[in-house]
Motif scaffolding. Structure first.
Motif, PDB file in Angstrom:
ATOM      1  N   ILE A 136       0.544  -1.252  -0.226  1.00 21.22           N
ATOM      2  CA  ILE A 136      -0.225  -0.061  -0.220  1.00 21.22           C
ATOM      3  C   ILE A 136       0.923   1.490  -0.109  1.00 21.22           C
ATOM      4  O   ILE A 136       0.362   2.469  -0.607  1.00 21.22           O
ATOM      5  N   LEU A 152      10.229   5.749   3.111  1.00 17.56           N
ATOM      6  CA  LEU A 152      11.184   5.502   4.681  1.00 17.56           C
ATOM      7  C   LEU A 152      10.413   3.849   4.928  1.00 17.56           C
ATOM      8  O   LEU A 152       9.630   3.906   4.979  1.00 17.56           O
ATOM      9  N   ASP A 153      11.498   3.031   4.487  1.00 22.13           N
ATOM     10  CA  ASP A 153      11.376   1.680   4.754  1.00 22.13           C
ATOM     11  C   ASP A 153      12.643   0.800   5.178  1.00 22.13           C
ATOM     12  O   ASP A 153      13.492   1.303   5.363  1.00 22.13           O
ATOM     13  N   ARG A 154      12.529  -0.344   6.573  1.00 25.56           N
ATOM     14  CA  ARG A 154      13.748  -1.237   7.053  1.00 25.56           C
ATOM     15  C   ARG A 154      13.734  -1.890   5.624  1.00 25.56           C
ATOM     16  O   ARG A 154      14.942  -2.072   6.416  1.00 25.56           O
ATOM     17  N   ASP A 155      13.205  -2.582   4.700  1.00 27.69           N
ATOM     18  CA  ASP A 155      13.954  -3.155   3.138  1.00 27.69           C
ATOM     19  C   ASP A 155      14.768  -2.273   2.596  1.00 27.69           C
ATOM     20  O   ASP A 155      13.424  -1.154   1.823  1.00 27.69           O
ATOM     21  N   CYS A 208      15.063   3.035   7.142  1.00 26.86           N
ATOM     22  CA  CYS A 208      14.552   3.435   8.180  1.00 26.86           C
ATOM     23  C   CYS A 208      13.492   2.430   8.736  1.00 26.86           C
ATOM     24  O   CYS A 208      12.480   2.317   8.184  1.00 26.86           O
ATOM     25  N   ILE A 246       2.272  -4.372  10.613  1.00 27.08           N
ATOM     26  CA  ILE A 246       2.703  -5.781  10.187  1.00 27.08           C
ATOM     27  C   ILE A 246       1.550  -6.536  11.017  1.00 27.08           C
ATOM     28  O   ILE A 246       0.708  -5.645  11.710  1.00 27.08           O
ATOM     29  N   VAL A 262       4.925  -0.505  16.545  1.00 24.83           N
ATOM     30  CA  VAL A 262       5.097  -0.621  14.944  1.00 24.83           C
ATOM     31  C   VAL A 262       3.771  -0.355  14.793  1.00 24.83           C
ATOM     32  O   VAL A 262       3.778   0.460  13.376  1.00 24.83           O
ATOM     33  N   SER A 319      -7.007  -0.102   9.423  1.00 24.26           N
ATOM     34  CA  SER A 319      -7.861  -1.620   8.509  1.00 24.26           C
ATOM     35  C   SER A 319      -9.448  -1.037   9.228  1.00 24.26           C
ATOM     36  O   SER A 319      -9.943  -0.499  10.183  1.00 24.26           O
ATOM     37  N   LYS A 326      -4.812  -1.546  15.010  1.00 30.90           N
ATOM     38  CA  LYS A 326      -5.528  -0.066  14.504  1.00 30.90           C
ATOM     39  C   LYS A 326      -6.263   0.348  14.762  1.00 30.90           C
ATOM     40  O   LYS A 326      -7.105   1.293  14.204  1.00 30.90           O
ATOM     41  N   PRO A 338      -8.157  -0.001   4.340  1.00 26.27           N
ATOM     42  CA  PRO A 338      -9.179  -0.705   4.287  1.00 26.27           C
ATOM     43  C   PRO A 338      -9.520  -2.335   4.412  1.00 26.27           C
ATOM     44  O   PRO A 338      -9.129  -2.321   5.714  1.00 26.27           O
ATOM     45  N   SER A 339      -9.549  -2.912   3.656  1.00 27.31           N
ATOM     46  CA  SER A 339     -10.291  -4.580   3.780  1.00 27.31           C
ATOM     47  C   SER A 339      -9.369  -4.880   3.429  1.00 27.31           C
ATOM     48  O   SER A 339      -8.278  -5.054   3.825  1.00 27.31           O
ATOM     49  N   ASN A 340      -9.031  -5.626   2.076  1.00 24.23           N
ATOM     50  CA  ASN A 340      -8.390  -6.636   1.479  1.00 24.23           C
ATOM     51  C   ASN A 340      -7.739  -6.029   0.470  1.00 24.23           C
ATOM     52  O   ASN A 340      -8.282  -5.919  -0.394  1.00 24.23           O
ATOM     53  N   ILE A 341      -6.019  -5.854   0.144  1.00 22.03           N
ATOM     54  CA  ILE A 341      -5.346  -4.633  -0.911  1.00 22.03           C
ATOM     55  C   ILE A 341      -4.501  -6.231  -1.024  1.00 22.03           C
ATOM     56  O   ILE A 341      -3.624  -7.011   0.121  1.00 22.03           O
ATOM     57  N   THR A 380      -1.404  -7.405  -1.335  1.00 25.08           N
ATOM     58  CA  THR A 380       0.174  -6.512  -0.962  1.00 25.08           C
ATOM     59  C   THR A 380       0.842  -7.942  -0.450  1.00 25.08           C
ATOM     60  O   THR A 380       0.397  -9.072  -0.336  1.00 25.08           O
TER      61      THR A 380
HETATM   62  N1  LIG Z   1      -2.983  -5.952   2.654  1.00 27.62           N
HETATM   63  C1  LIG Z   1      -4.219  -5.637   3.285  1.00 27.62           C
HETATM   64  O1  LIG Z   1      -5.422  -5.933   2.927  1.00 27.62           O
HETATM   65  C2  LIG Z   1      -4.632  -4.138   4.038  1.00 27.62           C
HETATM   66  C3  LIG Z   1      -5.280  -4.487   4.884  1.00 27.62           C
HETATM   67  C4  LIG Z   1      -5.599  -3.068   6.085  1.00 27.62           C
HETATM   68  C5  LIG Z   1      -4.813  -2.485   6.605  1.00 27.62           C
HETATM   69  N2  LIG Z   1      -3.638  -2.636   6.033  1.00 27.62           N
HETATM   70  C6  LIG Z   1      -2.405  -1.845   6.674  1.00 27.62           C
HETATM   71  O2  LIG Z   1      -1.807  -0.902   5.426  1.00 27.62           O
HETATM   72  C7  LIG Z   1      -0.592  -1.528   5.975  1.00 27.62           C
HETATM   73  C8  LIG Z   1       0.473  -2.046   4.459  1.00 27.62           C
HETATM   74  O3  LIG Z   1      -0.260  -2.874   4.962  1.00 27.62           O
HETATM   75  P1  LIG Z   1       0.944  -3.645   3.033  1.00 27.62           P
HETATM   76  O4  LIG Z   1      -0.458  -5.235   2.802  1.00 27.62           O
HETATM   77  O5  LIG Z   1       1.087  -2.979   1.914  1.00 27.62           O
HETATM   78  O6  LIG Z   1       2.116  -4.648   3.607  1.00 27.62           O
HETATM   79  P2  LIG Z   1       3.247  -4.522   2.871  1.00 27.62           P
HETATM   80  O7  LIG Z   1       3.993  -5.939   4.222  1.00 27.62           O
HETATM   81  O8  LIG Z   1       3.419  -5.938   1.892  1.00 27.62           O
HETATM   82  O9  LIG Z   1       4.499  -3.623   3.079  1.00 27.62           O
HETATM   83  C9  LIG Z   1       4.567  -2.646   4.248  1.00 27.62           C
HETATM   84  C10 LIG Z   1       6.276  -2.369   4.156  1.00 27.62           C
HETATM   85  O10 LIG Z   1       6.139  -2.026   5.762  1.00 27.62           O
HETATM   86  C11 LIG Z   1       7.350  -1.361   5.816  1.00 27.62           C
HETATM   87  N3  LIG Z   1       7.644  -1.483   7.389  1.00 27.62           N
HETATM   88  C12 LIG Z   1       7.513  -3.347   7.837  1.00 27.62           C
HETATM   89  N4  LIG Z   1       7.829  -2.772   9.232  1.00 27.62           N
HETATM   90  C13 LIG Z   1       8.246  -1.977   8.970  1.00 27.62           C
HETATM   91  C14 LIG Z   1       9.370  -0.496  10.180  1.00 27.62           C
HETATM   92  N5  LIG Z   1       9.477  -1.145  11.628  1.00 27.62           N
HETATM   93  N6  LIG Z   1       9.200   0.215   9.277  1.00 27.62           N
HETATM   94  C15 LIG Z   1      10.179   0.748   8.067  1.00 27.62           C
HETATM   95  N7  LIG Z   1       9.172  -0.165   7.703  1.00 27.62           N
HETATM   96  C16 LIG Z   1       8.213  -0.865   7.774  1.00 27.62           C
HETATM   97  C17 LIG Z   1       8.316  -3.478   5.168  1.00 27.62           C
HETATM   98  O11 LIG Z   1       8.720  -3.573   4.836  1.00 27.62           O
HETATM   99  C18 LIG Z   1       6.874  -2.857   3.744  1.00 27.62           C
HETATM  100  O12 LIG Z   1       8.306  -2.394   2.535  1.00 27.62           O
HETATM  101  C19 LIG Z   1      -0.232  -1.806   7.095  1.00 27.62           C
HETATM  102  O13 LIG Z   1      -0.373  -1.202   8.358  1.00 27.62           O
HETATM  103  C20 LIG Z   1      -1.100  -2.569   6.845  1.00 27.62           C
HETATM  104  O14 LIG Z   1      -2.036  -2.630   8.441  1.00 27.62           O
HETATM  105  C21 LIG Z   1      -3.402  -3.606   5.227  1.00 27.62           C
END
Ligand SMILES: NC(=O)c1ccc[n+]([C@@H]2O[C@H](COP(=O)([O-])OP(=O)(O)OC[C@H]3O[C@@H](n4cnc5c(N)ncnc54)[C@H](O)[C@@H]3O)[C@@H](O)[C@H]2O)c1
Length: 257
Positions: A19, A37-40, A64, A95, A116, A144, A161, A187-190, A192
């Motif tokens: 996202i 800003l990403d830890r990856d 970061c 996470i 987190v 979420s 959340k 969001p519901s289900n994305i 990713t």
């Molecule tokens: N995918 C879904 O269906 C969904 C639904 C509702 C809410 N969300 C929320 O959306 C957000 C993003 O989710 P996503 O599905 O894109 O996740 P993802 O794991 O696909 O991507 C998350 C990114 O955040 C980074 N990250 C995680 N912890 C970190 C930290 N401590 N410091 C820096 N970077 C960090 C990861 O490296 C990754 O690049 C989250 O907060 C999640 O709770 C996702």
């Protein structure tokens, strides 16, 4: 440069994938400068390179871990110096631990999830607000639907959340008089990497993903860019009368109970 975010600067946590990358894509397509800003580190760099090459905006990766609050704060200040302003903070990094009963959830796990997903959202807002006061900027928190619906064997995640939503509303009241708007997207289900990692922990990942897609009335998951377009709306004057809201971006998943 033209575009709905031209001349403006956004900071996106977790912008390397999922996202966050979807938000970064939309903001760059609209002419913005984006700090990822990403830890990856690799994901952050690859996304920044791809978006800068595509233009018209640009992205820079800042490695970061947002749980390291000193580094998080320093990078936010560095971005403000480098680009002279911050217009939007998207608190997105998060996470989701595997499904776990309350009996099997350790307090350490709860603490990690809260750190987190919630504490870093609080920290990001705290560190960005001095800069956002100058631009009358915005904060967008990626929460979420589990914040309002709950989720089976995900009590730590769902409560982290929900905490983001409480923070969003309280900050909207506090910061509104200073011209800063604060909203959350639920969001519901994305589709990713996180979603696929979750499915991989189950016996039959493919049918789990199909089941999740069927929950939305469109029969599919959302895309990261669809969430990015809502974030852009919340970050621009198009939403100038909206603050403290929890926008349910759920493809109809909560209808027809
Ligand atoms: N995918 C879904 O269906 C969904 C639904 C509702 C809410 N969300 C929320 O959306 C957000 C993003 O989710 P996503 O599905 O894109 O996740 P993802 O794991 O696909 O991507 C998350 C990114 O955040 C980074 N990250 C995680 N912890 C970190 C930290 N401590 N410091 C820096 N970077 C960090 C990861 O490296 C990754 O690049 C989250 O907060 C999640 O709770 C996702």
């Amino acid at each position: 440069m033209t575009g709905r975010f031209a001349g403006r600067v956004a900071i996106i946590t977790g912008g390397g994938k999922g996202i966050g990358a979807g938000c970064a894509t939309v903001f760059c397509q609209e002419g913005g400068r984006v700090a990822i800003l990403d830890r990856d580190v690799l994901a952050g760099e690859l996304t920044a390179e791809r978006l800068t090459a595509a233009g018209p905006g640009m992205a820079v990766s800042f490695p970061c871990d947002i749980c390291d609050s000193e580094t998080f704060c320093r990078i936010i200040d560095d971005v403000a110096v480098r680009w002279g302003r911050i217009d939007c903070l998207i608190n997105n990094a998060g996470i989701h631990p595997p499904a776990t009963t309350i009996d099997d959830t350790s307090l350490e796990m709860v603490e990690q999830v809260m750190r987190v997903n919630y504490l870093s959202t609080f920290a990001g807002a705290k560190f960005a607000v001095p800069h956002l006061r100058k631009t009358k900027g915005t904060i967008v928190n990626i929460s979420s639907m589990t914040a309002v619906l709950g989720q089976d064997r995900s009590s730590a995640y769902a409560s982290s959340k929900a905490a983001q939503v409480g923070l969003t509303k309280s900050l909207a009241i506090e910061l509104g008089p200073q011209g800063i708007r604060v909203n959350a997207i639920l969001p519901s289900n994305i589709d990713t990497p996180l979603m696929h990692e979750w499915a991989a922990t189950l016996d039959d990942p493919q049918s789990a993903l199909a089941r999740v897609a069927a929950l939305q009335v469109f029969g599919r998951m959302g895309t990261p860019e669809e969430i990015g377009r809502i974030a852009l709306f919340l970050a621009t004057e198009d939403s100038s009368f909206i603050t403290g809201q929890a926008i349910e971006a759920e493809g109809g998943a909560s209808l027809d109970y």
